[in-house]
Design a protein around this motif. Structure first.
Motif, mmCIF file in Angstrom:
data_model
loop_
_atom_site.group_PDB
_atom_site.id
_atom_site.type_symbol
_atom_site.label_atom_id
_atom_site.label_comp_id
_atom_site.label_asym_id
_atom_site.label_seq_id
_atom_site.Cartn_x
_atom_site.Cartn_y
_atom_site.Cartn_z
ATOM 1 N N UNK A 163 -11.055 12.687 14.685
ATOM 2 C CA UNK A 163 -11.325 13.218 13.134
ATOM 3 C C UNK A 163 -10.980 12.067 12.117
ATOM 4 N N UNK A 164 -9.664 11.751 11.988
ATOM 5 C CA UNK A 164 -9.346 10.870 11.034
ATOM 6 C C UNK A 164 -9.844 9.541 11.220
ATOM 7 N N UNK A 165 -10.281 8.912 12.310
ATOM 8 C CA UNK A 165 -10.692 7.579 12.664
ATOM 9 C C UNK A 165 -11.813 7.737 13.713
ATOM 10 N N UNK A 166 -12.790 8.250 13.146
ATOM 11 C CA UNK A 166 -14.145 8.490 13.772
ATOM 12 C C UNK A 166 -14.745 7.383 14.351
ATOM 13 N N UNK A 167 -14.810 6.095 13.558
ATOM 14 C CA UNK A 167 -15.487 4.839 13.885
ATOM 15 C C UNK A 167 -14.698 4.194 15.209
ATOM 16 N N UNK A 168 -13.376 4.210 14.741
ATOM 17 C CA UNK A 168 -12.456 3.695 15.997
ATOM 18 C C UNK A 168 -12.590 4.443 17.233
ATOM 19 N N UNK A 169 -12.669 5.698 16.980
ATOM 20 C CA UNK A 169 -12.704 6.646 18.193
ATOM 21 C C UNK A 169 -14.050 6.339 19.065
ATOM 22 N N UNK A 170 -15.219 5.929 18.464
ATOM 23 C CA UNK A 170 -16.507 5.590 19.025
ATOM 24 C C UNK A 170 -16.233 4.180 19.923
ATOM 25 N N UNK A 194 0.871 -1.272 -0.077
ATOM 26 C CA UNK A 194 0.108 0.006 0.067
ATOM 27 C C UNK A 194 0.687 1.444 0.054
ATOM 28 N N UNK A 195 1.935 1.077 0.743
ATOM 29 C CA UNK A 195 2.717 2.382 0.994
ATOM 30 C C UNK A 195 3.474 2.468 -0.367
ATOM 31 N N UNK A 196 4.455 1.692 -0.609
ATOM 32 C CA UNK A 196 5.338 1.575 -1.669
ATOM 33 C C UNK A 196 4.739 1.853 -3.088
ATOM 34 N N UNK A 197 3.572 1.288 -3.337
ATOM 35 C CA UNK A 197 3.123 1.456 -4.615
ATOM 36 C C UNK A 197 1.855 2.505 -4.616
ATOM 37 N N UNK A 198 1.616 2.879 -3.401
ATOM 38 C CA UNK A 198 0.745 3.999 -3.215
ATOM 39 C C UNK A 198 -0.831 3.551 -3.866
ATOM 40 N N UNK A 199 -1.192 2.562 -3.222
ATOM 41 C CA UNK A 199 -2.400 1.673 -3.796
ATOM 42 C C UNK A 199 -3.568 2.560 -3.104
ATOM 43 N N UNK A 200 -4.571 2.802 -3.906
ATOM 44 C CA UNK A 200 -5.928 3.462 -3.323
ATOM 45 C C UNK A 200 -6.681 2.313 -2.444
ATOM 46 N N UNK A 201 -7.405 2.944 -1.686
ATOM 47 C CA UNK A 201 -8.353 2.086 -0.881
ATOM 48 C C UNK A 201 -9.463 1.814 -1.700
ATOM 49 N N UNK A 202 -9.783 0.285 -1.667
ATOM 50 C CA UNK A 202 -11.122 -0.173 -2.609
ATOM 51 C C UNK A 202 -12.564 0.170 -1.941
ATOM 52 N N UNK A 203 -13.233 1.002 -2.414
ATOM 53 C CA UNK A 203 -14.593 1.374 -1.776
ATOM 54 C C UNK A 203 -14.476 1.807 -0.298
ATOM 55 N N UNK A 204 -13.393 2.662 -0.137
ATOM 56 C CA UNK A 204 -13.191 2.940 1.149
ATOM 57 C C UNK A 204 -14.466 3.837 1.765
ATOM 58 N N UNK A 205 -14.832 3.602 3.361
ATOM 59 C CA UNK A 205 -15.931 4.428 3.749
ATOM 60 C C UNK A 205 -15.204 5.881 4.246
ATOM 61 N N UNK A 206 -13.953 6.004 4.002
ATOM 62 C CA UNK A 206 -13.330 7.067 4.784
ATOM 63 C C UNK A 206 -13.308 6.876 6.306
ATOM 64 N N UNK A 207 -13.664 8.119 6.863
ATOM 65 C CA UNK A 207 -13.417 8.012 8.337
ATOM 66 C C UNK A 207 -14.560 7.330 8.955
ATOM 67 N N UNK A 208 -15.216 6.856 8.212
ATOM 68 C CA UNK A 208 -16.331 6.014 8.904
ATOM 69 C C UNK A 208 -16.085 4.705 8.931
ATOM 70 N N UNK A 209 -15.289 4.150 8.236
ATOM 71 C CA UNK A 209 -14.591 2.873 8.117
ATOM 72 C C UNK A 209 -13.642 2.770 9.412
#
Length: 303
Positions: free
Chosen positions: A248-255, A174-189
């Motif tokens: 803010x960046x990980x709201x679901x985990x914060x909850x 993910x880091x080396x090849x800058x892979x996109x998240x597939x179907x990410x929910x963003x901060x809600x995931x």
């Protein structure tokens, strides 16, 4: 008789076929069995036998290939095209690397099993990675048990040590090849890429008095315990790749950090996984089914 895995879910109506299938029962059963096997166990407490060491060696081999195939200089920020070179090497060599892991009498299973290994690292066209790819690796592990290469005694090692090594590999991809998240929910995931390590990782922490759920957004605690506990390893990676307040960046985990006990976190995550991953057509349309993971309807009377 083995058969090459193939696509079976072509439209949302096919989801009922999956949800009533042997494959669903067996896959979820495997997730739950490993969840139970890893409960309360630290990574450093797990004994590794020769078979587990061989599977880890396979993942280390794939990791070395990343060093041999550096990212290409290119204008676009995401989706480095060198991933396609790395991925092609995996397709070309998957049979050989599995022959090094499995005894000769199990080599006949490789044409079916290698498909899940290849599918577990991301999509080479879109250069992305998501929970469906992660699911393919869980199926790969499940297949190693189903063919009898791994046994019940290996469940904790597979769930903690092998899966953690897989996580290390895909994070590097993910880091080396800058892979996109597939179907990410963003901060809600949970995070942009993974789900299963949060399930198994929360089970590791059940009954842990020293590290209640409210402690995991603390970066110092994460640094101290990330090596032994997969959940905290996931949080450590989030701290590495995201900036700003955790809430803010990980709201679901914060909850989730506000939940009273790890057993409640664990049961809640299993429910969430069933609803947000296993019951979602955009994820399941990419999953492949063969003789080791059959889409045939389950006989629920036997359950």
């Amino acid at each position: 008789m083995l058969s090459a895995p193939r696509k079976e879910i072509f439209n949302p109506d096919d989801m009922s076929k999956w949800l009533k299938s042997e494959a669903y029962q067996e896959y979820l059963g495997f997730i739950l069995a490993v969840n139970e096997a890893v409960q309360g166990k630290k990574a450093s407490s797990i004994q590794l036998n020769d078979k587990i060491v061989k599977v880890i060696g396979l993942l280390e081999c794939l990791d070395r290939w990343i060093d041999e195939i550096p990212p290409t200089e290119q204008p676009q920020r995401f989706g480095n095209k060198s991933f396609r070179v790395w991925f092609q090497r995996l397709k070309d060599e998957s049979s050989n690397v599995l022959k090094d892991v499995l005894p000769e009498e199990l080599h006949y299973t490789i044409p079916e099993i290698e498909v899940y290994l290849i599918e577990s690292v991301g999509n080479s066209t879109r250069i992305d990675y998501g929970s469906g790819h992660e699911m393919s690796f869980v199926i790969f592990l499940y297949c190693l048990f189903k063919i009898g290469f791994l046994t019940l005694d290996d469940q904790a090692a597979a769930g903690i040590v092998v899966f953690e090594r897989y996580m290390s590999l895909v994070r590097k991809l993910q880091l080396i090849y800058r892979m996109e998240p597939a179907g990410s929910h963003g901060v809600w995931s949970l995070d942009d890429y993974q789900f299963v390590p949060f399930i198994w990782g929360s089970s590791q922490l059940i009954e842990n008095q020293r590290l209640p759920p409210k402690s995991f957004p603390n970066q110092e605690i994460v640094e101290c315990f990330a090596k032994d506990f997969m959940f905290l390893g996931c949080i450590k990676f989030i701290f590495k790749v995201k900036n700003g307040p955790f809430a803010e960046h990980s709201n679901q985990l914060w909850n989730i950090s506000g939940v009273a006990t790890w057993s409640k976190v664990n049961s809640g995550l299993i429910k969430m996984y069933k609803a947000e991953v296993l019951a979602k057509y955009p994820v399941m349309q990419h999953v492949l089914f063969g003789s080791l993971l059959p889409i045939t309807e389950a006989d629920l009377q036997k359950q």
